[in-house]
Design a protein around this motif. Structure first.
Motif, short mmCIF file in Angstrom:
data_model
loop_
_atom_site.label_atom_id
_atom_site.label_comp_id
_atom_site.label_asym_id
_atom_site.label_seq_id
_atom_site.Cartn_x
_atom_site.Cartn_y
_atom_site.Cartn_z
N ASP A 9 -2.95 -1.79 -4.93
CA ASP A 9 -3.06 -1.40 -3.53
C ASP A 9 -1.79 -0.69 -3.08
OD1 ASP A 9 -1.17 -3.35 -3.24
OD2 ASP A 9 -2.38 -4.69 -2.02
N ARG A 10 -1.72 -0.34 -1.81
CA ARG A 10 -0.60 0.45 -1.30
C ARG A 10 0.71 -0.35 -1.26
NH1 ARG A 10 -2.54 4.70 1.81
NH2 ARG A 10 -0.36 5.33 2.00
N LEU A 15 -11.92 1.69 -0.29
CA LEU A 15 -11.52 2.22 -1.60
C LEU A 15 -10.39 3.24 -1.48
CD1 LEU A 15 -15.02 2.68 -3.29
CD2 LEU A 15 -13.39 0.81 -3.57
N LYS A 16 -10.23 3.85 -0.30
CA LYS A 16 -9.15 4.82 -0.13
C LYS A 16 -7.77 4.16 -0.20
CE LYS A 16 -11.76 8.20 2.58
NZ LYS A 16 -11.83 8.94 3.87
N ASP A 17 -7.72 2.86 0.04
CA ASP A 17 -6.46 2.14 -0.02
C ASP A 17 -6.14 1.63 -1.42
OD1 ASP A 17 -6.02 2.46 2.73
OD2 ASP A 17 -7.28 0.73 3.19
N ILE A 52 -5.65 2.41 -5.67
CA ILE A 52 -5.26 3.44 -6.64
C ILE A 52 -5.67 2.96 -8.02
CG2 ILE A 52 -3.34 4.76 -7.58
CD1 ILE A 52 -1.81 3.95 -4.97
N ARG A 102 0.55 7.67 -7.85
CA ARG A 102 -0.68 7.78 -7.06
C ARG A 102 -1.59 8.90 -7.53
NH1 ARG A 102 0.52 7.78 -0.76
NH2 ARG A 102 -1.72 8.15 -0.81
N ARG A 155 -1.08 6.44 7.80
CA ARG A 155 -2.28 6.17 8.58
C ARG A 155 -2.16 6.74 10.00
NH1 ARG A 155 -3.79 -0.12 6.90
NH2 ARG A 155 -4.79 0.40 4.89
N VAL A 213 -2.92 10.47 9.79
CA VAL A 213 -4.36 10.71 9.63
C VAL A 213 -5.09 10.49 10.95
CG1 VAL A 213 -6.45 9.89 8.49
CG2 VAL A 213 -4.35 10.15 7.17
#
Length: 347
Positions: A142-143, A172-174, A176, A213, A265, A268
């Motif tokens: 994760d991030r 899922l965007k968070d 890798i 990433r 975030r 975005v």
């Protein structure tokens, strides 16, 4: 024995040991401990378990016969050899003042087992942070640098059963996807099964590792330090410093990763708000009396709006040309969300 000293007549009784009484004549500087040694007691008895008393008063072993005789006894020192009872007080045992429950609670309370820090470290690097199962392909990070088995994490996301400490994972965007390089010949019961593909350092928490990433390759900090490059050392894909996610980092490193995540975030969210604002404040296509639509409200240098008909080629049919840029002209065609219907007689 010194002739200037008057000998002491001693009578030794031992009712606790069922031994016969003995009468002795000894020097006055003779200690009670030496007296116990001279009595040839059974070997099963320790000297410290016995003591002398005079008229019911216990005497220390360091006392001499002269000092004991000074406490009374007349011409004959009448000593009684007693068996010391353990735990009666004064010897480190119970004094009778303590409650029995105190001791029961003291021994009944189980102290927590000490956790081996090496086992904790190894578990953090070789198992899924969510399920606790051994880390295996496909794996994700994760991030904030936590390691997961992808299947276990997706299942928790679908059922909304993520623990509080992983609430920063929204989708899922968070995550890798990462590529862990296996150690050749590593057995299933090995301490660790993965390594750095460049340096060969084991993936067990003793060394720092980063996940890139862009490509998901996992490299040791030593490899990135010794081979200074802006591209992945495995696939040669370009990346920046912000693309490096430290795995299982320290509290300060996790705090920095969290700040980067919140900042990204925020950017975005700002872009989405600007895009939504532009859509809400956009100018609707203006039309003239004949239904001809202007070209998205664009203006020339004089401030005059353009119409599609104004730029039509000389040999083009203006209605046909205008229909390329607009669908505002009424027709017999009816459209739904899934298909286009034709007028009766044409379908």
């Amino acid at each position: 024995m010194d002739e200037t000293l008057t000998p002491v007549h001693v009578l030794v009784r031992s009712p606790d040991l069922s031994l016969p009484s003995r009468a002795l004549t000894l020097a006055p500087d003779f200690t009670l401990r030496r007296l116990k040694l001279s009595l040839l007691l059974p070997q099963t008895l320790a000297l410290d378990s016995l003591y002398f008393s005079l008229n019911g008063k216990p005497l220390p072993d360091s006392s001499t016969l002269a000092s004991a005789a000074g406490g009374g006894g007349g011409g004959v020192l009448d000593l009684t050899l007693r068996l010391r009872l353990r735990g009666g007080g004064g010897d480190g045992g119970a004094t009778g003042a303590e409650s029995r429950d105190c001791y029961l609670n003291m021994y009944a309370t189980k102290k927590p087992d000490k956790v081996d820090p090496n086992e904790t470290r190894l578990s953090k690097w070789t198992t899924c942070a969510l399920s606790g199962e051994p880390l295996a392909h496909p794996a994700v990070v994760d991030r904030l640098g936590n390691l997961f088995n992808k299947e276990a994490l997706i299942e928790a996301l679908l059922h909304k059963k993520l623990p509080k400490e992983f609430k920063h994972i929204r989708g899922l965007k968070d995550l890798i996807p990462i590529h862990l390089d296996s150690i050749p010949g590593a057995t299933t019961d090995a301490e660790t099964k993965f390594q750095c593909p460049i340096t060969g350092l084991e993936f067990n928490g003793k060394y720092s590792f980063f996940a890139v990433r862009g490509c998901g390759h996992v490299l040791s900090a030593k490899a990135l330090k010794e081979v200074k490059s802006t591209s992945c050392l495995v696939c040669h894909k370009e990346f920046s410093d912000s693309d490096k996610i430290v795995i299982n980092g320290s509290a300060e490193e996790v705090k920095l990763l969290r700040a980067m995540m919140e900042e990204e975030r925020g950017r975005v969210k700002e872009r989405k708000e600007k895009k939504a604002g532009a859509c809400l404040s956009g100018t609707k296509h203006a039309a003239d009396e004949k239904g001809d639509v202007l070209d998205n409200g664009k203006k020339d240098s004089n401030g005059k709006r353009f119409r599609a008909l104004d730029i039509a080629p000389a040999n083009a049919t203006k209605e046909v040309y205008a229909s390329i840029f607009t669908s505002s002209k009424k027709s017999d065609f009816k459209e739904t969300f899934s298909c286009r219907s034709l007028p009766l007689g044409r379908n």
